[in-house]
Design an enzyme around this catalytic site. Sequence first.
Site, PDB file in Angstrom:
ATOM      1  N   LYS A 178       0.753  -1.051   0.033  1.00 39.73           N
ATOM      2  CA  LYS A 178       0.022  -0.167  -0.054  1.00 39.73           C
ATOM      3  C   LYS A 178       1.039   1.264  -0.138  1.00 39.73           C
ATOM      4  O   LYS A 178       0.596   2.160  -0.830  1.00 39.73           O
ATOM      5  CB  LYS A 178      -0.925  -0.040   1.122  1.00 39.73           C
ATOM      6  CG  LYS A 178      -1.918  -0.833   1.323  1.00 39.73           C
ATOM      7  CD  LYS A 178      -2.965  -0.838   2.356  1.00 39.73           C
ATOM      8  CE  LYS A 178      -2.236  -0.911   3.582  1.00 39.73           C
ATOM      9  NZ  LYS A 178      -1.582  -2.075   4.281  1.00 39.73           N
ATOM     10  N   ARG A 213      -8.654   1.462   9.631  1.00 40.41           N
ATOM     11  CA  ARG A 213      -8.559   0.314   9.818  1.00 40.41           C
ATOM     12  C   ARG A 213      -9.589  -0.373  10.543  1.00 40.41           C
ATOM     13  O   ARG A 213      -9.500  -1.674  10.743  1.00 40.41           O
ATOM     14  CB  ARG A 213      -7.129   0.202  10.555  1.00 40.41           C
ATOM     15  CG  ARG A 213      -5.841  -0.161   9.857  1.00 40.41           C
ATOM     16  CD  ARG A 213      -4.785  -0.085  10.656  1.00 40.41           C
ATOM     17  NE  ARG A 213      -3.478  -0.926  10.356  1.00 40.41           N
ATOM     18  CZ  ARG A 213      -2.454  -0.186   9.697  1.00 40.41           C
ATOM     19  NH1 ARG A 213      -2.599   0.827   9.100  1.00 40.41           N
ATOM     20  NH2 ARG A 213      -1.322  -1.028   9.676  1.00 40.41           N
ATOM     21  N   ARG A 259      11.271  -5.566   4.270  1.00 47.01           N
ATOM     22  CA  ARG A 259      11.325  -4.045   3.895  1.00 47.01           C
ATOM     23  C   ARG A 259      12.105  -3.256   4.834  1.00 47.01           C
ATOM     24  O   ARG A 259      12.311  -3.593   6.006  1.00 47.01           O
ATOM     25  CB  ARG A 259       9.533  -3.738   4.389  1.00 47.01           C
ATOM     26  CG  ARG A 259       9.564  -2.124   4.213  1.00 47.01           C
ATOM     27  CD  ARG A 259       8.233  -1.851   3.913  1.00 47.01           C
ATOM     28  NE  ARG A 259       7.335  -2.471   5.067  1.00 47.01           N
ATOM     29  CZ  ARG A 259       6.098  -2.386   5.005  1.00 47.01           C
ATOM     30  NH1 ARG A 259       5.256  -2.058   4.117  1.00 47.01           N
ATOM     31  NH2 ARG A 259       5.439  -2.749   6.189  1.00 47.01           N
ATOM     32  N   ARG A 281      11.740  -1.473  10.444  1.00 46.85           N
ATOM     33  CA  ARG A 281      10.900  -1.054  11.323  1.00 46.85           C
ATOM     34  C   ARG A 281      10.923  -2.388  12.375  1.00 46.85           C
ATOM     35  O   ARG A 281      10.848  -3.467  11.818  1.00 46.85           O
ATOM     36  CB  ARG A 281       9.594  -0.755  10.835  1.00 46.85           C
ATOM     37  CG  ARG A 281       9.402   0.469  10.150  1.00 46.85           C
ATOM     38  CD  ARG A 281       8.362   0.601   9.281  1.00 46.85           C
ATOM     39  NE  ARG A 281       6.939  -0.046   9.725  1.00 46.85           N
ATOM     40  CZ  ARG A 281       5.863  -0.083   9.107  1.00 46.85           C
ATOM     41  NH1 ARG A 281       5.676   0.471   7.853  1.00 46.85           N
ATOM     42  NH2 ARG A 281       4.905  -0.500   9.721  1.00 46.85           N
ATOM     43  N   ARG A 335       0.524  -8.728  13.031  1.00 43.72           N
ATOM     44  CA  ARG A 335      -0.214  -7.559  12.489  1.00 43.72           C
ATOM     45  C   ARG A 335      -1.024  -8.032  11.458  1.00 43.72           C
ATOM     46  O   ARG A 335      -2.148  -7.611  11.183  1.00 43.72           O
ATOM     47  CB  ARG A 335       0.871  -6.638  11.893  1.00 43.72           C
ATOM     48  CG  ARG A 335       1.623  -5.659  12.869  1.00 43.72           C
ATOM     49  CD  ARG A 335       2.705  -5.174  12.520  1.00 43.72           C
ATOM     50  NE  ARG A 335       2.600  -4.348  11.061  1.00 43.72           N
ATOM     51  CZ  ARG A 335       3.354  -3.991  10.075  1.00 43.72           C
ATOM     52  NH1 ARG A 335       4.443  -4.776  10.159  1.00 43.72           N
ATOM     53  NH2 ARG A 335       3.052  -3.413   9.004  1.00 43.72           N
TER      54      ARG A 335
HETATM   55  P1  AMP Z   1       1.682   0.990   9.048  1.00 43.21           P
HETATM   56  O1  AMP Z   1       2.626   1.734   8.763  1.00 43.21           O
HETATM   57  O2  AMP Z   1       0.358   1.356   8.202  1.00 43.21           O
HETATM   58  O3  AMP Z   1       1.812  -0.494   8.887  1.00 43.21           O
HETATM   59  O4  AMP Z   1       1.157   1.202  10.571  1.00 43.21           O
HETATM   60  C1  AMP Z   1       2.194   0.800  11.663  1.00 43.21           C
HETATM   61  C2  AMP Z   1       1.464   0.603  12.817  1.00 43.21           C
HETATM   62  O5  AMP Z   1       0.715   1.977  13.223  1.00 43.21           O
HETATM   63  C3  AMP Z   1       0.352  -0.261  13.012  1.00 43.21           C
HETATM   64  O6  AMP Z   1       0.607  -1.573  13.149  1.00 43.21           O
HETATM   65  C4  AMP Z   1      -0.700   0.375  14.145  1.00 43.21           C
HETATM   66  O7  AMP Z   1       0.018  -0.024  15.024  1.00 43.21           O
HETATM   67  C5  AMP Z   1      -0.300   1.765  13.841  1.00 43.21           C
HETATM   68  N1  AMP Z   1      -1.425   2.266  13.071  1.00 43.21           N
HETATM   69  C6  AMP Z   1      -1.335   2.869  11.614  1.00 43.21           C
HETATM   70  N2  AMP Z   1      -2.407   3.138  11.275  1.00 43.21           N
HETATM   71  C7  AMP Z   1      -3.630   2.756  12.102  1.00 43.21           C
HETATM   72  C8  AMP Z   1      -4.870   3.041  12.111  1.00 43.21           C
HETATM   73  N3  AMP Z   1      -5.609   3.545  11.317  1.00 43.21           N
HETATM   74  N4  AMP Z   1      -5.457   2.681  13.106  1.00 43.21           N
HETATM   75  C9  AMP Z   1      -4.879   2.204  14.324  1.00 43.21           C
HETATM   76  N5  AMP Z   1      -3.520   2.085  14.368  1.00 43.21           N
HETATM   77  C10 AMP Z   1      -2.887   2.426  13.359  1.00 43.21           C
END
Ligand code: AMP
Length: 221
Positions: A15, A90, A129, A162, A173
């Site tokens: 994404k 989400r 990644r 990360r 996740r």
């Molecule tokens: P991402 O970079 O999208 O993989 O997000 C990394 C982490 O940020 C996720 O595993 C969540 O802990 C938090 N996070 C990102 N977006 C959301 C969201 N819309 N709602 C809740 N937690 C989020």
Amino acid sequence: MPTYIVLLGPPGVGKGTQARILAEKTGLKHVSSGDLFRENLKNQTELGQLAKSYMDKGELVPDDVTINMIKARISQPDCEAGAILDGFPRTPAQADALEVMLKDFNGAVNTVPFITAAEEILVERAGGRWTCRAQGHIYHEKFNPPKQVGVCDIDGSEVYQRDDDKVEMVAKRIRVYIEQTMPLVEYYRGAGVLAEIDGAQAVDNVTQSLLSALDKSSKAK
Ligand code: AMP
């Protein structure tokens, strides 16, 4: 009327990579909730500290904080024409809140590309990644390494893995995604805005599929 695109799909499906490409091609702003949390963390804000406690466990940050952060971001003048939302919403509560806030901007969710791939692919992609510290540019140790190990090609900052991209955390996740985010597939299918995209394809082909889905939905309106 502003245009809002929601990229839906599991962690590791691409994404972030696609959102950046689409932002360049459409001129819409890329808004990534994960990047916003990481930026807050880097700047040691209170929000960053709070988010970290959830991110470290691979869990979702509470809806109210996440919703407020996104609302503040998409209210900025650079999102006047709309945004490509990556990682938000989400949960169904976030999707409901998004609908309400977009009404304030005279907009609505136009298209929801739902990008999918088999779990082995997700684990391989997220597990390999590497992310740029300054602006979140995305690399992969095997498929798309930076020219110089550990250095971002674009802004020269450090490229790191990360913590939540370590293999055990990716699996967690994905479970959280299945439980809490998958219901959004039916939510947006019911709204008639879902476009299914095969995320197992090469990056360029995924981009082509996304562009044709966006084109189709803009012609349908
Ligand atoms: P991402 O970079 O999208 O993989 O997000 C990394 C982490 O940020 C996720 O595993 C969540 O802990 C938090 N996070 C990102 N977006 C959301 C969201 N819309 N709602 C809740 N937690 C989020």
